[in-house]
Design a protein around this motif. Structure first.
Motif, PDB file in Angstrom:
ATOM      1  N   LYS A 101       0.834  -1.202   0.000  1.00  0.00           N
ATOM      2  CA  LYS A 101       0.000   0.000   0.000  1.00  0.00           C
ATOM      3  C   LYS A 101       0.870   1.254   0.000  1.00  0.00           C
ATOM      4  O   LYS A 101       0.527   2.246  -0.631  1.00  0.00           O
ATOM      5  CB  LYS A 101      -0.932   0.008   1.210  1.00  0.00           C
ATOM      6  CG  LYS A 101      -2.091  -0.939   1.073  1.00  0.00           C
ATOM      7  CD  LYS A 101      -2.992  -0.860   2.285  1.00  0.00           C
ATOM      8  CE  LYS A 101      -4.148  -1.813   2.181  1.00  0.00           C
ATOM      9  NZ  LYS A 101      -5.013  -1.754   3.367  1.00  0.00           N
ATOM     10  N   TYR A 102       1.991   1.197   0.710  1.00  0.00           N
ATOM     11  CA  TYR A 102       2.886   2.351   0.772  1.00  0.00           C
ATOM     12  C   TYR A 102       3.564   2.586  -0.582  1.00  0.00           C
ATOM     13  O   TYR A 102       3.684   3.717  -1.036  1.00  0.00           O
ATOM     14  CB  TYR A 102       3.939   2.148   1.860  1.00  0.00           C
ATOM     15  CG  TYR A 102       4.891   3.295   1.968  1.00  0.00           C
ATOM     16  CD1 TYR A 102       4.509   4.481   2.572  1.00  0.00           C
ATOM     17  CD2 TYR A 102       6.172   3.201   1.448  1.00  0.00           C
ATOM     18  CE1 TYR A 102       5.378   5.546   2.669  1.00  0.00           C
ATOM     19  CE2 TYR A 102       7.049   4.261   1.531  1.00  0.00           C
ATOM     20  CZ  TYR A 102       6.651   5.430   2.149  1.00  0.00           C
ATOM     21  OH  TYR A 102       7.515   6.484   2.230  1.00  0.00           O
ATOM     22  N   LEU A 103       3.997   1.528  -1.206  1.00  0.00           N
ATOM     23  CA  LEU A 103       4.747   1.654  -2.451  1.00  0.00           C
ATOM     24  C   LEU A 103       3.848   1.823  -3.675  1.00  0.00           C
ATOM     25  O   LEU A 103       4.219   2.471  -4.629  1.00  0.00           O
ATOM     26  CB  LEU A 103       5.659   0.439  -2.651  1.00  0.00           C
ATOM     27  CG  LEU A 103       6.747   0.273  -1.598  1.00  0.00           C
ATOM     28  CD1 LEU A 103       7.459  -1.058  -1.771  1.00  0.00           C
ATOM     29  CD2 LEU A 103       7.745   1.421  -1.647  1.00  0.00           C
ATOM     30  N   TYR A 104       2.664   1.208  -3.687  1.00  0.00           N
ATOM     31  CA  TYR A 104       1.646   1.163  -4.743  1.00  0.00           C
ATOM     32  C   TYR A 104       2.149   1.398  -6.168  1.00  0.00           C
ATOM     33  O   TYR A 104       3.326   1.478  -6.419  1.00  0.00           O
ATOM     34  CB  TYR A 104       0.468   2.080  -4.442  1.00  0.00           C
ATOM     35  CG  TYR A 104       0.784   3.548  -4.335  1.00  0.00           C
ATOM     36  CD1 TYR A 104       0.819   4.350  -5.440  1.00  0.00           C
ATOM     37  CD2 TYR A 104       1.037   4.118  -3.089  1.00  0.00           C
ATOM     38  CE1 TYR A 104       1.099   5.701  -5.339  1.00  0.00           C
ATOM     39  CE2 TYR A 104       1.318   5.465  -2.982  1.00  0.00           C
ATOM     40  CZ  TYR A 104       1.351   6.250  -4.102  1.00  0.00           C
ATOM     41  OH  TYR A 104       1.628   7.585  -3.996  1.00  0.00           O
ATOM     42  N   GLY A 105       1.216   1.465  -7.112  1.00  0.00           N
ATOM     43  CA  GLY A 105       1.543   1.681  -8.514  1.00  0.00           C
ATOM     44  C   GLY A 105       2.247   0.487  -9.140  1.00  0.00           C
ATOM     45  O   GLY A 105       1.918  -0.661  -8.863  1.00  0.00           O
ATOM     46  N   GLU A 106       3.209   0.752  -9.966  1.00  0.00           N
ATOM     47  CA  GLU A 106       3.969  -0.284 -10.661  1.00  0.00           C
ATOM     48  C   GLU A 106       4.659  -1.201  -9.653  1.00  0.00           C
ATOM     49  O   GLU A 106       4.754  -2.403  -9.851  1.00  0.00           O
ATOM     50  CB  GLU A 106       5.010   0.358 -11.571  1.00  0.00           C
ATOM     51  CG  GLU A 106       5.867  -0.653 -12.314  1.00  0.00           C
ATOM     52  CD  GLU A 106       6.945   0.023 -13.134  1.00  0.00           C
ATOM     53  OE1 GLU A 106       7.625  -0.708 -13.847  1.00  0.00           O
ATOM     54  OE2 GLU A 106       7.104   1.250 -13.058  1.00  0.00           O
ATOM     55  N   LYS A 107       5.109  -0.620  -8.572  1.00  0.00           N
ATOM     56  CA  LYS A 107       5.802  -1.400  -7.550  1.00  0.00           C
ATOM     57  C   LYS A 107       4.860  -2.420  -6.914  1.00  0.00           C
ATOM     58  O   LYS A 107       5.286  -3.493  -6.514  1.00  0.00           O
ATOM     59  CB  LYS A 107       6.390  -0.466  -6.504  1.00  0.00           C
ATOM     60  CG  LYS A 107       7.421   0.464  -7.092  1.00  0.00           C
ATOM     61  CD  LYS A 107       7.814   1.535  -6.128  1.00  0.00           C
ATOM     62  CE  LYS A 107       8.715   2.540  -6.815  1.00  0.00           C
ATOM     63  NZ  LYS A 107       9.037   3.656  -5.962  1.00  0.00           N
ATOM     64  N   TRP A 108       3.588  -2.088  -6.816  1.00  0.00           N
ATOM     65  CA  TRP A 108       2.606  -3.017  -6.267  1.00  0.00           C
ATOM     66  C   TRP A 108       2.607  -4.326  -7.049  1.00  0.00           C
ATOM     67  O   TRP A 108       2.552  -5.400  -6.496  1.00  0.00           O
ATOM     68  CB  TRP A 108       1.219  -2.397  -6.270  1.00  0.00           C
ATOM     69  CG  TRP A 108       0.132  -3.386  -5.993  1.00  0.00           C
ATOM     70  CD1 TRP A 108      -0.626  -4.036  -6.912  1.00  0.00           C
ATOM     71  CD2 TRP A 108      -0.303  -3.863  -4.731  1.00  0.00           C
ATOM     72  NE1 TRP A 108      -1.514  -4.875  -6.298  1.00  0.00           N
ATOM     73  CE2 TRP A 108      -1.334  -4.784  -4.950  1.00  0.00           C
ATOM     74  CE3 TRP A 108       0.076  -3.599  -3.423  1.00  0.00           C
ATOM     75  CZ2 TRP A 108      -1.974  -5.446  -3.913  1.00  0.00           C
ATOM     76  CZ3 TRP A 108      -0.570  -4.261  -2.400  1.00  0.00           C
ATOM     77  CH2 TRP A 108      -1.578  -5.167  -2.656  1.00  0.00           C
ATOM     78  N   ALA A 109       2.686  -4.232  -8.352  1.00  0.00           N
ATOM     79  CA  ALA A 109       2.641  -5.415  -9.200  1.00  0.00           C
ATOM     80  C   ALA A 109       3.801  -6.355  -8.887  1.00  0.00           C
ATOM     81  O   ALA A 109       3.614  -7.567  -8.791  1.00  0.00           O
ATOM     82  CB  ALA A 109       2.665  -5.026 -10.673  1.00  0.00           C
ATOM     83  N   LEU A 110       4.985  -5.823  -8.707  1.00  0.00           N
ATOM     84  CA  LEU A 110       6.143  -6.656  -8.384  1.00  0.00           C
ATOM     85  C   LEU A 110       5.954  -7.362  -7.051  1.00  0.00           C
ATOM     86  O   LEU A 110       6.218  -8.552  -6.912  1.00  0.00           O
ATOM     87  CB  LEU A 110       7.419  -5.798  -8.328  1.00  0.00           C
ATOM     88  CG  LEU A 110       7.857  -5.146  -9.617  1.00  0.00           C
ATOM     89  CD1 LEU A 110       9.036  -4.209  -9.362  1.00  0.00           C
ATOM     90  CD2 LEU A 110       8.255  -6.205 -10.633  1.00  0.00           C
ATOM     91  N   LEU A 111       5.489  -6.641  -6.060  1.00  0.00           N
ATOM     92  CA  LEU A 111       5.310  -7.225  -4.742  1.00  0.00           C
ATOM     93  C   LEU A 111       4.107  -8.162  -4.703  1.00  0.00           C
ATOM     94  O   LEU A 111       4.102  -9.153  -3.982  1.00  0.00           O
ATOM     95  CB  LEU A 111       5.173  -6.119  -3.688  1.00  0.00           C
ATOM     96  CG  LEU A 111       6.451  -5.323  -3.487  1.00  0.00           C
ATOM     97  CD1 LEU A 111       6.174  -4.110  -2.606  1.00  0.00           C
ATOM     98  CD2 LEU A 111       7.535  -6.170  -2.880  1.00  0.00           C
TER      99      LEU A 111
END
Length: 71
Positions: free
Chosen positions: A50-60
């Motif tokens: 939730k903190y990183l969200y966006g494109e980074k959400w997909a990786l996590l």
């Protein structure tokens, strides 16, 4: 790429304290996640996402799926 490799790539060292505060863990916990010594539990992983969200959400999210499948 492993979870800790992805996380280390996403985070800058100076952000570990800020992320730890947001997730509700210590900076040392975030450092251990980045080094691969430990992994966040599902609750902390969701907070991190939730903190990183966006494109980074997909990786996590991909790693979360793998984590849940392995337990």
């Amino acid at each position: 790429m492993t979870f800790n490799q992805q996380l280390s790539k996403l985070l800058k060292p100076q952000n570990k304290t800020q992320i730890a505060h947001h997730v509700g863990v210590t900076r040392d916990a975030v450092t251990k996640w980045c080094s691969g010594k430990t992994e966040p539990n599902v609750r902390n992983l969701v907070r991190l996402c939730k903190y990183l969200y966006g494109e980074k959400w997909a990786l996590l999210y991909l790693e979360l799926s793998d984590l849940l499948a392995s337990h």
